[in-house]
Design an enzyme around this catalytic site. Structure first.
Site, PDB file in Angstrom:
ATOM      1  N   PRO A  26      -7.028  -6.342   3.929  1.00 27.09           N
ATOM      2  CA  PRO A  26      -7.429  -6.687   5.312  1.00 27.09           C
ATOM      3  C   PRO A  26      -6.659  -5.489   6.238  1.00 27.09           C
ATOM      4  CG  PRO A  26      -5.569  -7.904   4.372  1.00 27.09           C
ATOM      5  CD  PRO A  26      -6.145  -7.080   2.971  1.00 27.09           C
ATOM      6  N   GLN A 104      -9.841 -12.979   6.455  1.00 34.09           N
ATOM      7  CA  GLN A 104      -8.428 -13.345   6.533  1.00 34.09           C
ATOM      8  C   GLN A 104      -8.059 -14.136   7.656  1.00 34.09           C
ATOM      9  OE1 GLN A 104      -5.333 -10.484   7.472  1.00 34.09           O
ATOM     10  NE2 GLN A 104      -4.323 -11.082   5.151  1.00 34.09           N
ATOM     11  N   HIS A 177      -3.452 -15.715   5.680  1.00 37.21           N
ATOM     12  CA  HIS A 177      -2.225 -14.679   5.770  1.00 37.21           C
ATOM     13  C   HIS A 177      -0.805 -15.198   6.031  1.00 37.21           C
ATOM     14  CE1 HIS A 177      -0.547 -10.938   6.687  1.00 37.21           C
ATOM     15  NE2 HIS A 177      -1.235 -10.573   7.834  1.00 37.21           N
ATOM     16  N   TYR A 182       3.961 -12.363  10.006  1.00 38.54           N
ATOM     17  CA  TYR A 182       3.396 -13.255  10.939  1.00 38.54           C
ATOM     18  C   TYR A 182       3.861 -14.601  10.678  1.00 38.54           C
ATOM     19  CZ  TYR A 182       1.037  -8.898  12.074  1.00 38.54           C
ATOM     20  OH  TYR A 182       0.900  -7.624  12.289  1.00 38.54           O
ATOM     21  N   ARG A 230      -2.055 -14.482   1.011  1.00 37.66           N
ATOM     22  CA  ARG A 230      -1.250 -13.372   0.869  1.00 37.66           C
ATOM     23  C   ARG A 230       0.080 -13.582   1.111  1.00 37.66           C
ATOM     24  NH1 ARG A 230      -2.091  -7.178   3.696  1.00 37.66           N
ATOM     25  NH2 ARG A 230      -2.510  -6.234   1.792  1.00 37.66           N
TER      26      ARG A 230
HETATM   27  C1  LIG Z   1      -4.759  -0.398  10.249  1.00 35.84           C
HETATM   28  C2  LIG Z   1      -4.307  -1.117   9.472  1.00 35.84           C
HETATM   29  C3  LIG Z   1      -4.304  -2.374   9.851  1.00 35.84           C
HETATM   30  C4  LIG Z   1      -3.794  -3.548   8.913  1.00 35.84           C
HETATM   31  N1  LIG Z   1      -4.039  -5.019   9.155  1.00 35.84           N
HETATM   32  C5  LIG Z   1      -3.933  -5.956   8.512  1.00 35.84           C
HETATM   33  C6  LIG Z   1      -4.276  -7.244   8.608  1.00 35.84           C
HETATM   34  O1  LIG Z   1      -4.907  -7.661   9.490  1.00 35.84           O
HETATM   35  N2  LIG Z   1      -3.778  -8.143   7.701  1.00 35.84           N
HETATM   36  C7  LIG Z   1      -2.921  -7.958   6.686  1.00 35.84           C
HETATM   37  O2  LIG Z   1      -2.560  -8.766   5.774  1.00 35.84           O
HETATM   38  N3  LIG Z   1      -2.651  -6.388   6.505  1.00 35.84           N
HETATM   39  C8  LIG Z   1      -2.790  -5.523   7.274  1.00 35.84           C
HETATM   40  N4  LIG Z   1      -2.708  -4.377   6.922  1.00 35.84           N
HETATM   41  C9  LIG Z   1      -1.907  -3.990   5.924  1.00 35.84           C
HETATM   42  C10 LIG Z   1      -2.677  -3.577   4.651  1.00 35.84           C
HETATM   43  O3  LIG Z   1      -3.660  -4.803   4.219  1.00 35.84           O
HETATM   44  C11 LIG Z   1      -1.994  -3.036   3.298  1.00 35.84           C
HETATM   45  O4  LIG Z   1      -1.157  -3.960   2.919  1.00 35.84           O
HETATM   46  C12 LIG Z   1      -1.229  -1.784   3.672  1.00 35.84           C
HETATM   47  O5  LIG Z   1      -2.103  -0.808   4.355  1.00 35.84           O
HETATM   48  C13 LIG Z   1      -0.709  -1.052   2.543  1.00 35.84           C
HETATM   49  O6  LIG Z   1      -1.709  -0.660   1.649  1.00 35.84           O
HETATM   50  P1  LIG Z   1      -2.110   0.741   1.299  1.00 35.84           P
HETATM   51  O7  LIG Z   1      -0.964   1.456   1.008  1.00 35.84           O
HETATM   52  O8  LIG Z   1      -3.199   0.662   0.347  1.00 35.84           O
HETATM   53  O9  LIG Z   1      -2.566   1.473   2.797  1.00 35.84           O
HETATM   54  C14 LIG Z   1      -3.045  -3.271   7.867  1.00 35.84           C
HETATM   55  C15 LIG Z   1      -3.006  -2.038   7.326  1.00 35.84           C
HETATM   56  C16 LIG Z   1      -3.599  -1.079   8.107  1.00 35.84           C
HETATM   57  C17 LIG Z   1      -3.578   0.420   7.714  1.00 35.84           C
END
Ligand SMILES: Cc1cc2nc3c(=O)[nH]c(=O)nc-3n(C[C@H](O)[C@H](O)[C@H](O)COP(=O)(O)O)c2cc1C
Length: 373
Positions: A26, A104, A177, A182, A230
């Site tokens: 997400p 989500q 979530h 949060y 999550r």
């Molecule tokens: C631009 C951006 C927005 C994100 N928004 C959410 C979100 O709305 N909900 C959530 O659970 N995690 C959010 N995350 C966290 C990601 O789901 C993920 O846990 C985080 O990027 C680490 O994974 P990665 O190493 O593959 O990037 C966000 C991450 C990024 C980069």
């Protein structure tokens, strides 16, 4: 070194059959005009992941009620007919392209950068500062008001009605979530919850809001509609936080979620890699514990666009699926690239230099530095 991973093999999460184990994590993209109604650009963005071969797409966090849930201006919601219809188009388009998609459900609680009168488990000042890029509001978070029991009921109703709308819009499921700092994580976390009622105190009490929401959604949707949760140790405003009692906390949290009817557990990282987010202080794997204890499918996250790391996580039995965040932004066709042995790009933070919306991303992709699909 590790046994060959089944990363591109199919897998089932309840009755949802996925063609592979690669999931879009997400990611908040604050791309609506302000009414929370999903746009055409969002449809293109989500469809592209399905065309790119991802087995499952989890949407950005979507707000669940008009009271205190919204995290950011221009965040999408699922609280009225227009928002539901907007999502319906995205779901249809994603399904046409061969993908599965889960919404989500997110309540920001004390970390809202949209409201000034925030609500949380307790009236405790959140740590650190607001996130850059998602809102004009910056600086310290406001001091939240502690929710009373009728406000907690409103939260539960919001999640439940949003899940029912998500099912009507055609989604394959919802993800609650309860991670990353949060609202539900504010209830779960020792230092943001000093309540003296049955939502505070023990770990069982602190995860009660998440389990009540899970159970109430499960009672309100069809049997084959997937309901995942999550969770994480780290938070957007406290990346290094670890569950204080490690495995013992994990046992209570995972068993409670399983009892409440969760169909999968998504163990999130806070952007510093799998080990940083997913291991206890003693180096034990919480996602592996979740898998062993509950028998539910577990999604791992954190730097897993790195193929050898993703193979290790699946091969060592930490998880059944891997969720890619920034790796999916950089490679909306990551599974196809893997299959055809094409180069996998590293995420370039320049993508967000002039803004974090989907339009900003598409503009960046059109420039010389952008992605070449
Ligand atoms: C631009 C951006 C927005 C994100 N928004 C959410 C979100 O709305 N909900 C959530 O659970 N995690 C959010 N995350 C966290 C990601 O789901 C993920 O846990 C985080 O990027 C680490 O994974 P990665 O190493 O593959 O990037 C966000 C991450 C990024 C980069």
């Amino acid at each position: 070194m590790f046994k060959e991973s089944p990363i591109l093999e199919n897998v089932s999460v309840r009755q949802m059959h996925l063609k592979n184990r690669v999931v879009v994590a997400p990611m908040t993209r604050v791309s609506t005009p302000g009414d929370g109604v999903p746009t055409e650009a969002m449809e293109k963005y989500y469809r592209r992941y399905a065309e790119g071969g991802f087995g499952l797409i989890i949407t950005e966090g979507v707000y669940t009620d008009r009271f205190f849930s919204q995290a950011y201006p221009n965040q999408p919601g699922i609280t009225n007919e227009q928002q539901e219809k907007g999502w319906e188009k995205i779901v249809r388009s994603t399904h046409e392209a061969g993908g599965k998609i889960i919404l989500q459900l997110m309540h920001a609680g004390a970390l809202s950068q949209h409201l000034s009168n925030t609500r949380s488990a307790s009236s405790i000042q959140p740590l650190r500062h607001m996130l850059m890029g998602y809102s004009k509001k910056q600086g310290v978070y406001p001091l939240p008001h502690a929710m009373n029991l009728s406000e907690i009921d409103e939260v539960e109703n919001g999640f439940c009605h949003s899940a029912m709308r998500a099912e009507k819009a055609g989604f394959d499921g919802v993800e609650i979530h309860a991670a990353n700092g949060y609202l539900l994580d504010q209830f779960l976390t020792d230092y943001t919850n000093d309540r003296e009622d049955h939502y505070g105190g023990s770990v069982e009490n602190r995860c009660r809001l998440s389990t009540e929401i899970t159970a109430s959604i499960k009672r309100s949707v069809s049997d084959d509609f997937v309901v995942g949760v999550r969770v994480s140790q780290g938070k957007v405003n406290d990346a290094n936080y670890l569950w204080p009692n490690g495995i013992s906390d994990g046992k209570i949290i995972f068993n409670s979620l399983k009892r409440a009817g969760a169909d999968y557990i998504h163990f999130a990282s806070e952007g510093k890699g799998f080990d940083h987010g997913s291991l206890t202080r003693d180096g034990e794997s919480l996602p592996k514990l979740a898998r062993q204890l509950t028998g539910l499918p577990v999604l791992a996250n954190g730097g897993l666009d790195n193929l050898s790391e993703a193979k290790r996580i699946l091969g060592e039995g930490h998880a059944d699926l891997v969720a890619l965040g920034t790796g999916a932004l950089a490679n909306p066709d990551w599974p196809i690239r893997l299959q055809s042995k094409n180069k996998i790009h590293s995420f370039n933070p320049e993508m967000f230099a002039s803004g974090v919306t989907i339009e900003d991303q598409f503009k960046w992709e059109e420039t010389a530095g952008g992605i070449r699909l």
